[in-house]
Design a protein around this motif. Structure first.
Motif, PDB file in Angstrom:
ATOM      1  N   GLY A 180      12.145  35.528  -6.326  1.00  0.00           N
ATOM      2  CA  GLY A 180      12.336  35.419  -7.775  1.00  0.00           C
ATOM      3  C   GLY A 180      11.253  34.678  -8.531  1.00  0.00           C
ATOM      4  O   GLY A 180      11.406  34.436  -9.724  1.00  0.00           O
ATOM      5  N   ILE A 181      10.165  34.300  -7.861  1.00  0.00           N
ATOM      6  CA  ILE A 181       9.109  33.586  -8.598  1.00  0.00           C
ATOM      7  C   ILE A 181       8.139  34.611  -9.210  1.00  0.00           C
ATOM      8  O   ILE A 181       8.020  35.734  -8.715  1.00  0.00           O
ATOM      9  CB  ILE A 181       8.337  32.588  -7.691  1.00  0.00           C
ATOM     10  N   PRO A 182       7.434  34.228 -10.315  1.00  0.00           N
ATOM     11  CA  PRO A 182       6.495  35.173 -10.947  1.00  0.00           C
ATOM     12  C   PRO A 182       5.446  35.679  -9.948  1.00  0.00           C
ATOM     13  O   PRO A 182       5.013  34.930  -9.065  1.00  0.00           O
ATOM     14  CB  PRO A 182       5.836  34.325 -12.041  1.00  0.00           C
ATOM     15  N   GLU A 183       5.056  36.936 -10.168  1.00  0.00           N
ATOM     16  CA  GLU A 183       4.108  37.572  -9.232  1.00  0.00           C
ATOM     17  C   GLU A 183       2.755  36.861  -9.183  1.00  0.00           C
ATOM     18  O   GLU A 183       2.079  36.874  -8.163  1.00  0.00           O
ATOM     19  CB  GLU A 183       3.877  39.014  -9.673  1.00  0.00           C
ATOM     20  N   VAL A 184       2.375  36.247 -10.327  1.00  0.00           N
ATOM     21  CA  VAL A 184       1.058  35.576 -10.396  1.00  0.00           C
ATOM     22  C   VAL A 184       0.991  34.294  -9.552  1.00  0.00           C
ATOM     23  O   VAL A 184      -0.086  33.736  -9.359  1.00  0.00           O
ATOM     24  CB  VAL A 184       0.651  35.235 -11.846  1.00  0.00           C
ATOM     25  N   HIS A 185       2.128  33.823  -9.084  1.00  0.00           N
ATOM     26  CA  HIS A 185       2.104  32.599  -8.265  1.00  0.00           C
ATOM     27  C   HIS A 185       1.570  32.910  -6.873  1.00  0.00           C
ATOM     28  O   HIS A 185       2.091  33.760  -6.166  1.00  0.00           O
ATOM     29  CB  HIS A 185       3.511  31.987  -8.152  1.00  0.00           C
ATOM     30  N   THR A 186       0.487  32.210  -6.534  1.00  0.00           N
ATOM     31  CA  THR A 186      -0.164  32.467  -5.245  1.00  0.00           C
ATOM     32  C   THR A 186      -0.038  31.292  -4.276  1.00  0.00           C
ATOM     33  O   THR A 186      -0.377  31.401  -3.106  1.00  0.00           O
ATOM     34  CB  THR A 186      -1.670  32.726  -5.469  1.00  0.00           C
ATOM     35  N   LYS A 187       0.415  30.140  -4.820  1.00  0.00           N
ATOM     36  CA  LYS A 187       0.450  28.909  -4.002  1.00  0.00           C
ATOM     37  C   LYS A 187       1.812  28.238  -4.059  1.00  0.00           C
ATOM     38  O   LYS A 187       2.468  28.230  -5.108  1.00  0.00           O
ATOM     39  CB  LYS A 187      -0.563  27.883  -4.552  1.00  0.00           C
ATOM     40  N   GLY A 188       2.156  27.648  -2.940  1.00  0.00           N
ATOM     41  CA  GLY A 188       3.260  26.699  -2.926  1.00  0.00           C
ATOM     42  C   GLY A 188       2.627  25.324  -2.932  1.00  0.00           C
ATOM     43  O   GLY A 188       1.530  25.145  -2.404  1.00  0.00           O
ATOM     44  N   TRP A 189       3.250  24.357  -3.556  1.00  0.00           N
ATOM     45  CA  TRP A 189       2.671  23.014  -3.544  1.00  0.00           C
ATOM     46  C   TRP A 189       3.730  21.927  -3.621  1.00  0.00           C
ATOM     47  O   TRP A 189       4.875  22.171  -3.960  1.00  0.00           O
ATOM     48  CB  TRP A 189       1.616  22.835  -4.627  1.00  0.00           C
ATOM     49  N   ARG A 190       3.265  20.747  -3.294  1.00  0.00           N
ATOM     50  CA  ARG A 190       4.127  19.566  -3.280  1.00  0.00           C
ATOM     51  C   ARG A 190       3.283  18.420  -3.810  1.00  0.00           C
ATOM     52  O   ARG A 190       2.109  18.298  -3.459  1.00  0.00           O
ATOM     53  CB  ARG A 190       4.511  19.298  -1.823  1.00  0.00           C
ATOM     54  N   ILE A 191       3.863  17.636  -4.682  1.00  0.00           N
ATOM     55  CA  ILE A 191       3.152  16.456  -5.169  1.00  0.00           C
ATOM     56  C   ILE A 191       4.003  15.254  -4.765  1.00  0.00           C
ATOM     57  O   ILE A 191       5.228  15.340  -4.801  1.00  0.00           O
ATOM     58  CB  ILE A 191       2.898  16.585  -6.695  1.00  0.00           C
ATOM     59  N   TYR A 192       3.384  14.180  -4.302  1.00  0.00           N
ATOM     60  CA  TYR A 192       4.207  13.120  -3.715  1.00  0.00           C
ATOM     61  C   TYR A 192       3.684  11.706  -3.909  1.00  0.00           C
ATOM     62  O   TYR A 192       2.493  11.483  -4.107  1.00  0.00           O
ATOM     63  CB  TYR A 192       4.396  13.363  -2.213  1.00  0.00           C
ATOM     64  N   VAL A 193       4.613  10.777  -3.822  1.00  0.00           N
ATOM     65  CA  VAL A 193       4.321   9.345  -3.666  1.00  0.00           C
ATOM     66  C   VAL A 193       4.892   9.013  -2.302  1.00  0.00           C
ATOM     67  O   VAL A 193       6.078   9.255  -2.053  1.00  0.00           O
ATOM     68  CB  VAL A 193       5.002   8.499  -4.760  1.00  0.00           C
ATOM     69  N   ARG A 194       4.067   8.514  -1.406  1.00  0.00           N
ATOM     70  CA  ARG A 194       4.469   8.434  -0.001  1.00  0.00           C
ATOM     71  C   ARG A 194       4.125   7.080   0.602  1.00  0.00           C
ATOM     72  O   ARG A 194       3.144   6.441   0.202  1.00  0.00           O
ATOM     73  CB  ARG A 194       3.721   9.537   0.752  1.00  0.00           C
ATOM     74  N   ASN A 195       4.921   6.694   1.561  1.00  0.00           N
ATOM     75  CA  ASN A 195       4.663   5.459   2.294  1.00  0.00           C
ATOM     76  C   ASN A 195       3.500   5.651   3.269  1.00  0.00           C
ATOM     77  O   ASN A 195       3.266   6.764   3.732  1.00  0.00           O
ATOM     78  CB  ASN A 195       5.921   5.108   3.095  1.00  0.00           C
ATOM     79  N   VAL A 196       2.808   4.572   3.616  1.00  0.00           N
ATOM     80  CA  VAL A 196       1.848   4.647   4.715  1.00  0.00           C
ATOM     81  C   VAL A 196       2.655   4.726   6.017  1.00  0.00           C
ATOM     82  O   VAL A 196       3.815   4.305   6.049  1.00  0.00           O
ATOM     83  CB  VAL A 196       0.898   3.431   4.735  1.00  0.00           C
ATOM     84  N   ASP A 197       2.036   5.236   7.076  1.00  0.00           N
ATOM     85  CA  ASP A 197       2.736   5.399   8.356  1.00  0.00           C
ATOM     86  C   ASP A 197       3.380   4.095   8.799  1.00  0.00           C
ATOM     87  O   ASP A 197       2.681   3.075   8.917  1.00  0.00           O
ATOM     88  CB  ASP A 197       1.739   5.828   9.440  1.00  0.00           C
ATOM     89  N   LYS A 250       0.854  -1.188   0.000  1.00  0.00           N
ATOM     90  CA  LYS A 250       0.000   0.000   0.000  1.00  0.00           C
ATOM     91  C   LYS A 250       0.891   1.240   0.000  1.00  0.00           C
ATOM     92  O   LYS A 250       1.954   1.234   0.618  1.00  0.00           O
ATOM     93  CB  LYS A 250      -0.867   0.016   1.245  1.00  0.00           C
ATOM     94  N   PHE A 251       0.450   2.273  -0.682  1.00  0.00           N
ATOM     95  CA  PHE A 251       1.170   3.543  -0.630  1.00  0.00           C
ATOM     96  C   PHE A 251       0.195   4.666  -0.968  1.00  0.00           C
ATOM     97  O   PHE A 251      -0.988   4.403  -1.228  1.00  0.00           O
ATOM     98  CB  PHE A 251       2.388   3.534  -1.565  1.00  0.00           C
ATOM     99  N   LEU A 252       0.668   5.897  -0.926  1.00  0.00           N
ATOM    100  CA  LEU A 252      -0.208   7.047  -1.110  1.00  0.00           C
ATOM    101  C   LEU A 252       0.322   7.947  -2.225  1.00  0.00           C
ATOM    102  O   LEU A 252       1.532   8.084  -2.378  1.00  0.00           O
ATOM    103  CB  LEU A 252      -0.262   7.875   0.192  1.00  0.00           C
ATOM    104  N   ILE A 253      -0.618   8.506  -3.003  1.00  0.00           N
ATOM    105  CA  ILE A 253      -0.236   9.542  -3.969  1.00  0.00           C
ATOM    106  C   ILE A 253      -1.079  10.760  -3.635  1.00  0.00           C
ATOM    107  O   ILE A 253      -2.290  10.625  -3.401  1.00  0.00           O
ATOM    108  CB  ILE A 253      -0.509   9.104  -5.423  1.00  0.00           C
ATOM    109  N   GLY A 254      -0.470  11.935  -3.600  1.00  0.00           N
ATOM    110  CA  GLY A 254      -1.270  13.097  -3.242  1.00  0.00           C
ATOM    111  C   GLY A 254      -0.561  14.411  -3.477  1.00  0.00           C
ATOM    112  O   GLY A 254       0.568  14.464  -3.976  1.00  0.00           O
ATOM    113  N   SER A 255      -1.292  15.480  -3.121  1.00  0.00           N
ATOM    114  CA  SER A 255      -0.711  16.820  -3.217  1.00  0.00           C
ATOM    115  C   SER A 255      -1.030  17.607  -1.953  1.00  0.00           C
ATOM    116  O   SER A 255      -2.034  17.335  -1.269  1.00  0.00           O
ATOM    117  CB  SER A 255      -1.256  17.552  -4.443  1.00  0.00           C
ATOM    118  N   GLU A 256      -0.149  18.532  -1.640  1.00  0.00           N
ATOM    119  CA  GLU A 256      -0.353  19.457  -0.523  1.00  0.00           C
ATOM    120  C   GLU A 256      -0.095  20.843  -1.075  1.00  0.00           C
ATOM    121  O   GLU A 256       0.831  21.018  -1.871  1.00  0.00           O
ATOM    122  CB  GLU A 256       0.698  19.216   0.574  1.00  0.00           C
ATOM    123  N   SER A 257      -0.908  21.822  -0.663  1.00  0.00           N
ATOM    124  CA  SER A 257      -0.608  23.186  -1.103  1.00  0.00           C
ATOM    125  C   SER A 257      -0.849  24.164   0.031  1.00  0.00           C
ATOM    126  O   SER A 257      -1.553  23.853   1.001  1.00  0.00           O
ATOM    127  CB  SER A 257      -1.457  23.548  -2.326  1.00  0.00           C
TER     128      SER A 257
END
Ligand code: SLL
Length: 253
Positions: A35-52, A17-24
């Motif tokens: 230095g990032i474009p002004e229109v960027h309003t979110k930080g995010w992370r996309i991941y493949v993660r182990n279960v606890d 079992k594992f997890l796929i997801g995003s966090e923002s």
């Protein structure tokens, strides 16, 4: 180390079992990368993660390629190694990409197995979720904290794994990554470093689960591995019996 074997273990299927997801999260003057474009309003992370506290993700997963929106260059991000959170946060292993932006899109996720598996890469997809979602309460909470998390539970099945992969998927060393080394000697010392719930000065793990790690959880997992091994051995025995029967039949002809 036994010699690498491409021979398949017949009649055995092992799943993981594992997890796929995003966090923002919302970008603020405090956390905004320079230095990032002004229109960027979110930080995010996309991941493949182990279960606890799951068995080591890297016993079968070698690397992950994330295919982003063409706005992002390079569009394909090959992530060759996982990061592991502290034992106190579940010791979760993640293959992940962090970026900033403004819009949601579909991310392609390609899972590359360890070489010993002799399996082709597998494709998955994941929606990068930036906007609050779910029930009204959930949305309210996400607006309040500015954080959005969307996660899918995934399962991968290894049907008749190679002998080498089978060894890896049934080995007790799959849990070693949870044992942060403290320089102490022996198994007790390694165990004592597992979580904040271990009493100070004690070499013992707590008997009951406390949300971090416990002997009970460990014994459960070891028991599970023992069962898997026994099942595999039993089915090997069946296969051998079957083989003997066939050669006897042949001799009889
Ligand atoms: C789509 N949802 O699928 C739309 C747009 C665009 C995401 C998604 C900007 C990145 C950058 C960004 O967030 N793009 O400025 O490099 O087509």
């Amino acid at each position: 180390m036994p010699a690498a074997s491409n021979k398949r273990v017949k009649g055995v299927r092992i799943e993981r079992k594992f997890l796929i997801g995003s966090e923002s999260w919302n970008l603020t003057p405090e956390n905004r990368p320079k230095g990032i474009p002004e229109v960027h309003t979110k930080g995010w992370r996309i991941y493949v993660r182990n279960v606890d506290e799951g068995p080591d993700l890297t016993s079968w997963l070698q690397k992950v390629q994330f295919k982003l929106h063409s706005d992002y260059q390079p569009q394909n991000r090959m992530i060759e190694s996982s990061v592991t959170s502290a034992a106190a946060s579940g010791g979760r292993q993640s293959f992940q990409v962090e970026e900033t932006g403004w819009g949601e899109f579909q991310v392609g996720v390609r899972l590359y197995y360890v070489g010993e598996a002799h399996e082709k890469p597998q494709e998955r997809t994941c929606w990068l979720q930036l906007e609050p979602w779910g029930s009204d309460e959930q949305k309210e909470e996400q607006k309040r904290t500015g954080r959005v998390n969307m996660e899918y539970g995934e399962v991968i099945e290894f049907n008749e794994p190679t002998e080498t992969l089978f060894e890896r998927l049934t080995s007790e060393t799959q849990f070693d990554y949870l044992r942060k080394k403290t320089g102490g000697k022996g198994k007790g010392a390694a165990r004592a470093s597992l979580g904040q719930s271990v009493p100070q000065g004690s070499n013992e793990m707590p008997e009951k689960a406390t949300g971090v790690f416990s002997r009970e959880a460990e014994d459960g997992v070891l028991g599970m591995l023992e069962n898997a091994k026994k099942q595999a051995e039993d089915s090997l025995k069946d296969v051998n019996l079957e083989r003997e029967k066939i050669s006897e039949q042949k001799r009889g002809l």
